[in-house]
Scaffold this motif. Structure first.
Motif, PDB file in Angstrom:
ATOM      1  N   CYS A  74       0.851  -1.182   0.000  1.00  0.00           N
ATOM      2  CA  CYS A  74       0.000   0.000   0.000  1.00  0.00           C
ATOM      3  C   CYS A  74       0.893   1.241   0.000  1.00  0.00           C
ATOM      4  O   CYS A  74       1.790   1.377   0.830  1.00  0.00           O
ATOM      5  CB  CYS A  74      -0.905  -0.003   1.230  1.00  0.00           C
ATOM      6  N   GLU A  76      -0.158   4.183   0.653  1.00  0.00           N
ATOM      7  CA  GLU A  76      -0.668   5.099   1.685  1.00  0.00           C
ATOM      8  C   GLU A  76      -0.106   4.766   3.062  1.00  0.00           C
ATOM      9  O   GLU A  76       0.398   5.627   3.756  1.00  0.00           O
ATOM     10  CB  GLU A  76      -2.200   5.052   1.730  1.00  0.00           C
ATOM     11  N   CYS A  90      -6.046  -2.244  -0.074  1.00  0.00           N
ATOM     12  CA  CYS A  90      -5.275  -2.506   1.132  1.00  0.00           C
ATOM     13  C   CYS A  90      -6.197  -2.998   2.239  1.00  0.00           C
ATOM     14  O   CYS A  90      -7.208  -2.346   2.535  1.00  0.00           O
ATOM     15  CB  CYS A  90      -4.559  -1.228   1.571  1.00  0.00           C
ATOM     16  N   CYS A  93      -6.030  -0.157   5.310  1.00  0.00           N
ATOM     17  CA  CYS A  93      -6.626   1.194   5.228  1.00  0.00           C
ATOM     18  C   CYS A  93      -7.632   1.345   4.091  1.00  0.00           C
ATOM     19  O   CYS A  93      -8.182   2.419   3.884  1.00  0.00           O
ATOM     20  CB  CYS A  93      -5.529   2.251   5.100  1.00  0.00           C
ATOM     21  N   ASP A  94      -7.864   0.275   3.320  1.00  0.00           N
ATOM     22  CA  ASP A  94      -8.844   0.234   2.230  1.00  0.00           C
ATOM     23  C   ASP A  94      -8.471   1.126   1.039  1.00  0.00           C
ATOM     24  O   ASP A  94      -9.302   1.444   0.221  1.00  0.00           O
ATOM     25  CB  ASP A  94     -10.248   0.568   2.737  1.00  0.00           C
ATOM     26  N   SER A  95      -7.213   1.518   0.935  1.00  0.00           N
ATOM     27  CA  SER A  95      -6.761   2.337  -0.187  1.00  0.00           C
ATOM     28  C   SER A  95      -6.555   1.462  -1.419  1.00  0.00           C
ATOM     29  O   SER A  95      -6.188   0.292  -1.317  1.00  0.00           O
ATOM     30  CB  SER A  95      -5.443   3.023   0.178  1.00  0.00           C
ATOM     31  N   ALA A  97      -4.453   2.705  -3.688  1.00  0.00           N
ATOM     32  CA  ALA A  97      -3.124   3.173  -4.101  1.00  0.00           C
ATOM     33  C   ALA A  97      -2.109   2.116  -3.685  1.00  0.00           C
ATOM     34  O   ALA A  97      -1.484   2.203  -2.632  1.00  0.00           O
ATOM     35  CB  ALA A  97      -2.813   4.523  -3.467  1.00  0.00           C
ATOM     36  N   THR A  98      -1.974   1.096  -4.511  1.00  0.00           N
ATOM     37  CA  THR A  98      -1.091  -0.025  -4.203  1.00  0.00           C
ATOM     38  C   THR A  98      -0.156  -0.281  -5.380  1.00  0.00           C
ATOM     39  O   THR A  98      -0.444   0.109  -6.508  1.00  0.00           O
ATOM     40  CB  THR A  98      -1.893  -1.304  -3.894  1.00  0.00           C
TER      41      THR A  98
END
Length: 118
Positions: A74, A76, A90, A93-95, A97-98
């Motif tokens: 991740c 973030e 992720c 954090c549920d992002s 942006a990975t």
């Protein structure tokens, strides 16, 4: 079926390396391939067997396949995690942006050959 194309390239590379070392036969190939390539292991094996049977240099050779699970980080929060092909969110954090770290590999790990007696 892109597995036939993959195995044709793998066999060509392995046979070229084996012959360059003076081998009389190719006995086995160990291959690592990422699940994110979407190659199907059974289709890889089928393609390998068909190709190996068509050449006396490779006839009877075996294939050992290691499938590598997708793993991302991740961007973030820095969490590293394994996931399936379609869910790269992720888990911490549920992002979305990975960045993919593993799972797209295609690598010949080793080959085993017969060498002439000197």
């Amino acid at each position: 079926m892109h597995e036939l194309g993959i195995m044709t390239s793998v066999m060509d590379a392995a046979c070229e390396a084996a012959r360059a070392e003076g081998a009389t036969r190719l006995l086995s190939i160990k291959l690592s391939i990422g699940e994110a390539t979407e190659a199907v292991e059974d289709a890889l094996r089928f393609s390998f067997e068909a190709l190996a049977a068509s050449d006396p240099f490779t006839e009877g050779a075996t294939l050992d396949v290691t499938m590598i699970r997708p793993r991302s980080v991740c961007l973030e929060c820095g969490e590293e995690f394994e996931h399936d092909l379609h869910n790269r969110f992720c888990p911490a954090c549920d992002s979305f942006a990975t960045e993919l770290l593993a799972g797209r590999e295609l690598q010949i790990d080793s080959i085993e050959v017969d060498l002439p007696d000197d």
